[in-house]
Design an enzyme around this catalytic site. Structure first.
Site, mmCIF file in Angstrom:
data_model
loop_
_atom_site.group_PDB
_atom_site.id
_atom_site.type_symbol
_atom_site.label_atom_id
_atom_site.label_comp_id
_atom_site.label_asym_id
_atom_site.label_seq_id
_atom_site.Cartn_x
_atom_site.Cartn_y
_atom_site.Cartn_z
ATOM 1 C CD GLN A 243 55.409 18.753 61.163
ATOM 2 O OE1 GLN A 243 54.240 18.579 60.930
ATOM 3 N NE2 GLN A 243 55.856 19.938 61.502
ATOM 4 C CB ALA B 273 63.348 27.030 58.137
ATOM 5 N NE ARG C 26 61.355 28.461 63.335
ATOM 6 C CZ ARG C 26 60.545 28.499 64.403
ATOM 7 N NH1 ARG C 26 59.375 27.892 64.370
ATOM 8 N NH2 ARG C 26 60.892 29.142 65.489
ATOM 9 C CB THR D 122 61.838 18.481 65.520
ATOM 10 O OG1 THR D 122 60.728 17.803 64.921
ATOM 11 C CG2 THR D 122 62.485 17.580 66.543
ATOM 12 N N GLY E 234 62.967 17.454 58.210
ATOM 13 C CA GLY E 234 61.697 17.467 57.493
ATOM 14 C C GLY E 234 61.844 17.790 56.020
ATOM 15 C CD GLU E 235 62.764 22.946 55.050
ATOM 16 O OE1 GLU E 235 62.318 23.766 54.234
ATOM 17 O OE2 GLU E 235 63.614 23.233 55.904
#
Lengths: 461, 336, 192
Positions: free
Chosen positions: B48, B87, B89, B91, B291-292
């Site tokens: 990512q 999750a 988390r 970044t 991201g998710e």
């Protein structure tokens, strides 16, 4: 310019100060890209230490069965096979990965002990000088099964008389502080149904989904001169894997070292601590480096998928399109073991009732055990399938009322200062604005009243 | 037979950070003798772009160019603890930890520069190209390379900093579900345009329009990667993916990529994406985790577009041709 | 069956090694020759991460028994950049943000090299078809297709410049090749 960026529209939050940065907000080349395009990035499997042994699992061919006999003699006779591990070789065989944040009980064996609870569950680990010998050895383990009744449907699993999947829990659900599910109770949902002009109830269902990273889950464990183990892994969480592995091995944490950080796709599938513990045991027992990497078949069918979910949503709606009550029953199919599903179910509960301000919300979120491949974390789990259900529900309500689906959403969208169903005050909200922006992008006309709505200052509701 | 076109909408929010908190991440930063700052972490980059984005956070905070930042990560012997990459988390948590570490290191850097330039540290600024200079008197300046050398060999000072981000763990109230699960929420609205072939049941996604509010786009090209890659995964989930296609039946499970279907390069729609920024007070430079979530809104947007196109309400994923055809049959009054 | 000696010309170097019958070319490249760019994503020809060029054609090296290609010429991603200079496909992937996790990248680039070697001016549909056997789980494919089209354009431009220089050189016996380092070189290399 050869790369893509998306335009940043600053008109929706005009009061935000203009950004003033040197490198933040700039396109900076990815630091890993040069290694990727030259083939020099080193993934865990690119390590090939001398004397490397290969590990392959013999897996359950039944959904639910007692293990009457496990005969490893034929496997040991395969040329090149060095060792066959069973549960007796694993110091602390039964674990659950989230014990690190207090989730209990331990409910999953590293290698099956006494019974198997899903098709593909590892029973023995065959260690050999070549991958082919390990595979051949794994195929030659002979297991005698006494078949047990299996349950595959979440609601059947919760019905009386269903076969018990996981004895460590004693029933087919995860217990949340003495309760059979994670609950949300906010306002009086039954009063809302009584007061509503319309009540809509629909059901949603998903199937398990695989992360399907191009690089499968795996590790190479290399014993070090000082007696420690260096674990080259594609884990998404180095210390999480280290800590769980140390607990399973019963060794001091500083005997292990994880080296990783270049991962061929994760998507949540590489936080299960699935391969490192047994590979470490094999390395300790043989004193040689050991590689354990999932085949594509194992990645597809044995590694944890995204949980299948079944969701019932019942809404109380007024004639002018206000949702005044929402009742949700969620069943998360955890499969045979907890892994990360109890966490995901709580995350799902926290997400309800979606990004809308609904004064009365009731939710029962069940984390259910069935005789299938344990599900676990995957990109957005607890939310992704919930959003499918919630946003399908919004569309159906809009159509039932003959209302513009974006106006229905804007009318109910949460704003700054609203109290969510889990009793946290919303801040930094922007649902209204992304809807307005999307409408603008596709030329979906919104009346002035809706274009003037805002996430701030009461929101123009 | 006909190809029926429809448009569907979905709007979503998504939480940043491990649910209920309690998920620390640490960063340590130190300067080498020549003024390269090494950011030590144990965080994992899954592709990512975490390594790149935290280097940006360090460079911005230190006021130095990107070339002066190295990220050394994912080794538990050399990097301080990180809870992991999940999750949305990375970044947020790691970015905050790096900013905190870099701010501490910057303070030492300016203190040493103040001694070298014989001024007050408060009168100094960085120019972003590698110089520390006196505000309003830019000719009085020192380059970070000279400064780091001086710090080591003249002043005996370590230019370093420590950073950690922790959102305290919260326990839900079991009776009501009262809890503090997240650090902030990002937002998205997706509009999907599809065509349904009423003879084959095949759904083609023609256009996807995505509006995202993500706090701050730290690296706009990597934001575009997440938005487009996630939209593709959402479309894939919606139309194709299942390890148990006839769930809850266990059979017909795909074993490889020839059986586990996903859209190929021929199947991608035209994307039109836009970004809004409402910075989060607790985010690194205001950023929220996305991201998710980029896979989420496309799924219901496609379901709703299918209904708009052909009147079939698919309440079961994935939306395979078989399910579309069964739905069409039901509308036409056919039954098996 | 006993292992046998296999000779391959890999990235323009002669390599000789022992392989048991049936050993996949991929395993020989990685284990015997230490060339790790080609990846094992499935070991059954369904993902394309192991794609290399065999006598100029793209193959999934996990499916090729190495003893059946004794004497062949193999090109892997390690053999694409020369002297530290990225070629056009590599540059286009790098600058186009066409990589995320990077695990499919080697296979994608080699597939693209094969396409551009036989078709310097592919349509978007031809690029899409060429990479249809290569799985990417991160990017959604769009940036990869764009990068390959971009690489094709860069290569055509570079080849045209190189041809111009060769033309000048042929006519005048000299050309200012130093002004555009590597260009004529690169074009000549590919045609050889």
């Amino acid at each position: 310019m050869r790369y893509k960026t998306n335009p940043i529209d600053r008109t929706y939050f005009p009061d935000e100060p203009a950004p003033d940065f040197n490198v933040i907000g700039s396109v900076v080349q990815r630091s890993d890209a040069l290694g990727h395009v030259t083939g020099r990035s080193s993934f865990f499997e690119d390590l090939s230490p001398p004397g490397l042994l290969h590990l392959k699992a013999h897996r359950s061919t039944r959904h639910h069965a007692r293990l009457a006999t496990v005969d490893t003699s034929e496997a040991l006779a395969v040329p090149g096979v060095v060792r066959v591990l069973t549960h007796a070789d694993i110091p602390n065989n039964v674990f659950t990965p989230l014990k690190l944040i207090g989730v209990q009980p331990d409910d999953e064996p590293v290698l099956a002990e006494g019974k198997v609870r899903y098709l593909g569950e590892p029973i023995c680990a065959v260690v050999a000088e070549t991958e082919a010998a390990a595979q051949e050895g794994a195929a030659r383990v002979r297991v005698g099964y006494e078949e047990l009744p299996a349950v595959f449907d979440v609601e059947e699993a919760l019905a009386e008389g269903a076969p018990i999947v996981n004895e460590y829990h004693g029933h087919n659900y995860f217990t949340y502080e003495g309760h059979h599910c994670r609950r949300i109770r906010f306002g009086d949902v039954e009063a809302a149904f009584a007061a509503a002009d319309h009540v809509f109830e629909w059901r949603y269902q998903s199937a398990p989904i695989e992360h399907a990273p191009t690089e499968t889950t795996g590790c190479v464990v290399v014993p070090q001169p000082d007696g420690r183990l260096r674990i080259h892994s594609d884990t998404q969480a180095c210390f999480f894997t280290l800590d769980n592995t140390a607990l399973i091995l019963g060794t001091p944490f500083n005997r292990l070292r994880i080296v990783g950080g270049t991962v061929g796709g994760g998507f949540g599938g590489k936080v299960d601590v699935a391969v490192e513990p047994v590979a470490c045991v094999a390395a300790m027992l043989t004193g040689q480096p050991v590689k354990y990497v999932y085949s594509r078949y194992e990645e597809m069918q044995v590694s944890s998928p995204r949980a299948a979910e079944r969701i019932y949503i019942k809404d109380a709606v007024t004639a002018d399109g206000r949702i005044i009550g929402r009742k949700i029953t969620l069943y998360v199919d955890a499969g045979a073991y907890s892994r990360h599903s109890p966490y995901g179910t709580t995350k799902a509960a926290a997400h309800l009732p979606g990004p809308y301000s609904i004064p009365n919300v009731w939710a029962d979120c069940h984390c259910v055990f069935t005789n299938r491949t344990p599900s676990s974390a995957m990109r957005g789990f607890g939310v992704t399938i919930g959003d499918f259900a919630l946003e399908s529900q919004m569309d159906r309500i809009a159509r039932a009322l003959g209302m513009d689906p974006l106006r229905l959403r804007l009318r109910n969208a949460y704003r700054d200062g609203d109290l969510k169903a889990h009793r946290k005050v919303a801040e930094g909200t922007a649902l209204v604005e992304v809807i307005q922006k999307a409408a603008e992008m596709v030329g979906h006309e919104l009346p002035e009243e809706y274009r003037r709505m805002s996430s701030m200052d009461g929101g123009g509701r | 037979m006909a190809r029926l076109r429809g448009r569907g909408y979905a709007s979503v929010n998504y939480p940043t950070g491990m649910n209920l908190g309690g998920d620390p991440s640490q960063a340590l930063i130190h300067a080498t003798t020549t003024g390269t700052f090494v950011v030590s972490l144990s965080s994992v980059d899954l592709g990512q772009g975490l390594k790149t984005v935290v280097a940006q956070c360090a460079a911005e905070t230190l006021g130095l160019p990107m070339e002066n930042i190295l990220v050394d990560t994912a080794d538990t012997d050399t990097g301080p603890h990180c809870m992991g990459t999940f999750a949305s988390r990375g970044t947020h948590r790691v970015g905050n930890a790096v900013i905190m570490a870099a701010a501490e290191a910057r303070e030492v850097m300016l203190a040493v520069a103040a001694e070298e330039l014989e001024v007050d540290a408060g009168d100094l600024e960085t120019d972003g190209t590698g110089y520390i200079q006196v505000k309003g008197a830019q000719e009085r300046r020192i380059h970070i390379t000279d400064l780091a050398l001086a710090a080591h060999f003249t002043h005996g000072r370590t230019i370093s900093g420590r950073g950690m981000f922790l959102k305290e763990k919260n326990d839900p109230v079991p009776e009501t579900g009262e809890m503090d699960p997240d650090s902030c929420q990002a937002h998205a609205c997706t509009v999907a345009v599809v065509e349904v072939d009423d003879e084959t049941g095949v759904v083609e996604v023609l256009e996807m329009h995505n509006a995202y509010e993500i706090g701050r786009a730290l690296n706009p090209a990597m934001v575009a990667q997440q938005v487009e890659g996630g939209a593709w995964m959402g479309m894939s989930h919606a139309l194709f993916e299942a390890t148990e296609p006839y769930y809850p039946a266990r059979d017909h499970g795909p074993r490889d990529f020839t059986e586990y279907l996903m859209p190929g390069a021929a199947d991608i729609p035209a994307y039109h994406n836009a970004i809004l920024e409402r910075p989060a007070g607790n985010g690194p430079f205001g950023a929220k985790g996305i991201g998710e979530m980029t896979a989420n809104a496309p799924i219901p947007a496609i379901a709703n577009a299918i209904f708009d196109a052909c009147g079939v309400r698919l309440d079961t994923m994935p939306f395979t041709p078989e399910r579309v055809l069964r739905g069409l049959d039901e509308l036409r009054g056919y039954h098996d | 069956m006993a292992s046998q000696v296999v000779n391959l010309r890999v990235n323009e170097r002669s390599r000789e090694f022992l392989a048991a019958p049936g050993t996949p070319l991929l395993s020989s490249l990685r284990d015997a020759l230490g060339l790790m760019a080609a990846k094992r994503g499935c070991a059954q020809g369904s993902c394309g991460t192991c794609t290399v060029l065999l006598d100029g054609r793209p193959v999934m090296s996990c499916l090729v028994a190495v003893e059946t290609v004794d004497g062949a010429s193999v090109r892997t991603l390690e053999g694409v950049a020369r002297g530290g200079d990225l070629d056009e496909v590599q540059s286009a992937f790098l600058e186009g943000f066409a990589t995320q996790c990077g695990f499919c990248t080697a296979g994608m680039i080699m597939t693209a090299e094969a396409l551009l070697d036989r078709n310097p001016d592919p349509t978007r549909a031809e690029v899409v078809e060429a990479i249809s056997g290569n799985v990417c789980r991160c990017t959604g494919y769009g940036p990869i297709v764009d990068a390959i089209l971009d690489a094709a354009a860069r290569r055509r431009k570079e080849d045209a410049a190189a041809r111009r220089k060769e033309d000048i050189a042929a006519r005048w016996g000299t050309a200012d090749i130093a002004a555009t380092p590597g260009t004529a070189d690169a074009a000549a290399r590919r045609r050889s």
